[in-house]
Design an enzyme around this catalytic site. Structure first.
Site, short mmCIF file in Angstrom:
data_model
loop_
_atom_site.label_atom_id
_atom_site.label_comp_id
_atom_site.label_asym_id
_atom_site.label_seq_id
_atom_site.Cartn_x
_atom_site.Cartn_y
_atom_site.Cartn_z
N ASN A 266 -7.71 -2.84 14.13
CA ASN A 266 -9.09 -3.15 13.74
C ASN A 266 -9.16 -4.34 12.79
O ASN A 266 -10.19 -4.59 12.18
CB ASN A 266 -9.74 -1.92 13.09
CG ASN A 266 -9.02 -1.49 11.81
OD1 ASN A 266 -8.08 -2.14 11.36
ND2 ASN A 266 -9.46 -0.39 11.22
N GLU B 174 -9.58 -1.77 5.13
CA GLU B 174 -10.27 -1.48 6.38
C GLU B 174 -11.50 -2.36 6.53
O GLU B 174 -11.96 -2.96 5.55
CB GLU B 174 -10.68 0.00 6.37
CG GLU B 174 -9.51 0.98 6.32
CD GLU B 174 -8.81 1.16 7.67
OE1 GLU B 174 -8.67 0.18 8.41
OE2 GLU B 174 -8.40 2.30 7.96
N ASP C 142 0.80 -1.22 0.00
CA ASP C 142 0.00 0.00 0.00
C ASP C 142 0.84 1.27 0.00
O ASP C 142 2.06 1.23 0.19
CB ASP C 142 -0.97 -0.01 1.20
CG ASP C 142 -0.29 -0.42 2.51
OD1 ASP C 142 0.96 -0.44 2.55
OD2 ASP C 142 -1.00 -0.71 3.47
N HIS D 151 -7.31 -4.72 10.04
CA HIS D 151 -7.00 -4.46 8.63
C HIS D 151 -5.69 -5.11 8.20
O HIS D 151 -4.78 -5.30 9.00
CB HIS D 151 -7.06 -2.97 8.27
CG HIS D 151 -5.92 -2.12 8.71
ND1 HIS D 151 -6.07 -0.80 9.08
CD2 HIS D 151 -4.59 -2.37 8.84
CE1 HIS D 151 -4.90 -0.29 9.40
NE2 HIS D 151 -3.99 -1.22 9.28
C1 GLP Z 1 -0.55 0.24 8.70
C2 GLP Z 1 -0.30 -0.51 7.38
C3 GLP Z 1 -0.45 -2.01 7.56
C4 GLP Z 1 0.16 -2.40 8.89
C5 GLP Z 1 -0.68 -1.83 10.01
C6 GLP Z 1 -0.08 -2.03 11.39
O1 GLP Z 1 -1.38 1.32 8.63
N1 GLP Z 1 -1.04 -0.09 6.25
O2 GLP Z 1 0.17 -2.68 6.48
O3 GLP Z 1 0.19 -3.79 9.02
O4 GLP Z 1 -1.07 -0.50 9.78
O5 GLP Z 1 1.00 -1.19 11.61
P1 GLP Z 1 2.03 -1.39 12.79
O6 GLP Z 1 2.87 -2.55 12.40
O7 GLP Z 1 2.81 -0.11 12.84
O8 GLP Z 1 1.24 -1.65 14.02
#
Ligand code: GLP
Length: 248
Positions: free
Chosen positions: A136, A143, A67, A138
């Protein structure tokens, strides 16, 4: 599904790095799907170490990132282009033309997303997809409510996700409202998936995705439909699981 519960973040990172290294050793031109966020940072550090100390070779590898924020150029410090370059790509011998990351600045998102999906297919499909998980549930920026068959497209970020990621920006106002993300359908097409999660803040998403129903309200639950999905998580992220059959 395979669930591996470890004690420390370092163990998660090393276990995940072993999975990636195994994929590259058995197929030097493997196609990797990569994730951003704080969680895979240790994995990337370990891969860099393996490259430097053990000669782990990225020269024929192709990567597709999950992404990117809409509106951030590749040189913006909070863009995922920048993140990947700083935390992995500039430290290993990957060929620049083999790096694919969704564009956050194209003037035709529809065409770009179609092209991105097509490129994945033309490159032979993703052999191993690395994932984190949002609080959440995702995956990527899919989402809650995302179609389980979705492909690469623009998604509106929830307030909760924007809040969680606000720590990286000057203020909440600077956090982008939209992102381009591979879809859940894209992720499910990967031959193998490894999801990393650490800390209590992920415990609910982890239990919902593993022990709850398959539902678009918890996008990671779609991984229950995948034949080769592995979770590598720490005790805190595993703290709400109820089955006693997981591997420690
Ligand atoms: C982000 C990314 C995800 C990631 C998630 C958790 O916003 N788009 O790919 O897995 O949120 O992030 P973190 O590893 O910093 O908790």
């Amino acid at each position: 599904m395979e669930i591996l519960i470890t004690d420390t973040y370092e163990e998660i990172s090393k276990a995940a790095a072993r999975v990636v290294a195994k994929a590259l050793n058995s197929k030097p031109d493997a196609v990797l799907g990569l994730a951003t966020g704080s969680t895979p940072l240790g994995l990337y550090r370990e891969l860099i170490r393996m490259h430097k100390d053990e000669g782990l070779d990225f020269s024929q590898v192709t990567t597709f990132n999950l992404d990117e924020y809409v509106g951030l150029r590749g040189d913006h410090p909070q863009s995922y282009h920048y993140f990947m370059h700083e935390n992995l790509f500039k430290h290993v011998n990957i060929a620049r033309p083999n790096i694919y990351i969704p564009s956050g600045t194209t003037d035709n998102y529809e065409a770009f997303c179609k092209w991105y999906e097509q490129r994945i297919v033309e490159c032979g499909g993703i052999d191993l997809q690395v994932l984190g998980i949002g609080g959440n549930g995702h995956i990527g920026f899919n989402e809650p409510g995302s179609s389980l068959g979705s492909l690469t497209r623009i998604k509106t970020l929830t307030k909760g996700t924007r809040k969680a990621n606000a720590r990286f920006f000057k203020s909440m106002r600077d956090v982008p409202k939209y992102a381009v993300t591979m879809g859940i359908g894209t992720i499910l097409k990967a031959r193998k998936v490894v999801l990393l999660a650490t800390g209590e803040s992920k415990a609910q998403a982890v239990v919902d995705s593993l022990e709850g129903p398959v539902s678009s309200m918890c996008p990671a639950s779609a991984l229950q439909l995948h034949r080769f999905a592995t979770y590598v998580i720490d005790q805190a992220a595993a703290s709400k699981l109820t089955l006693d059959t997981y591997e420690h």
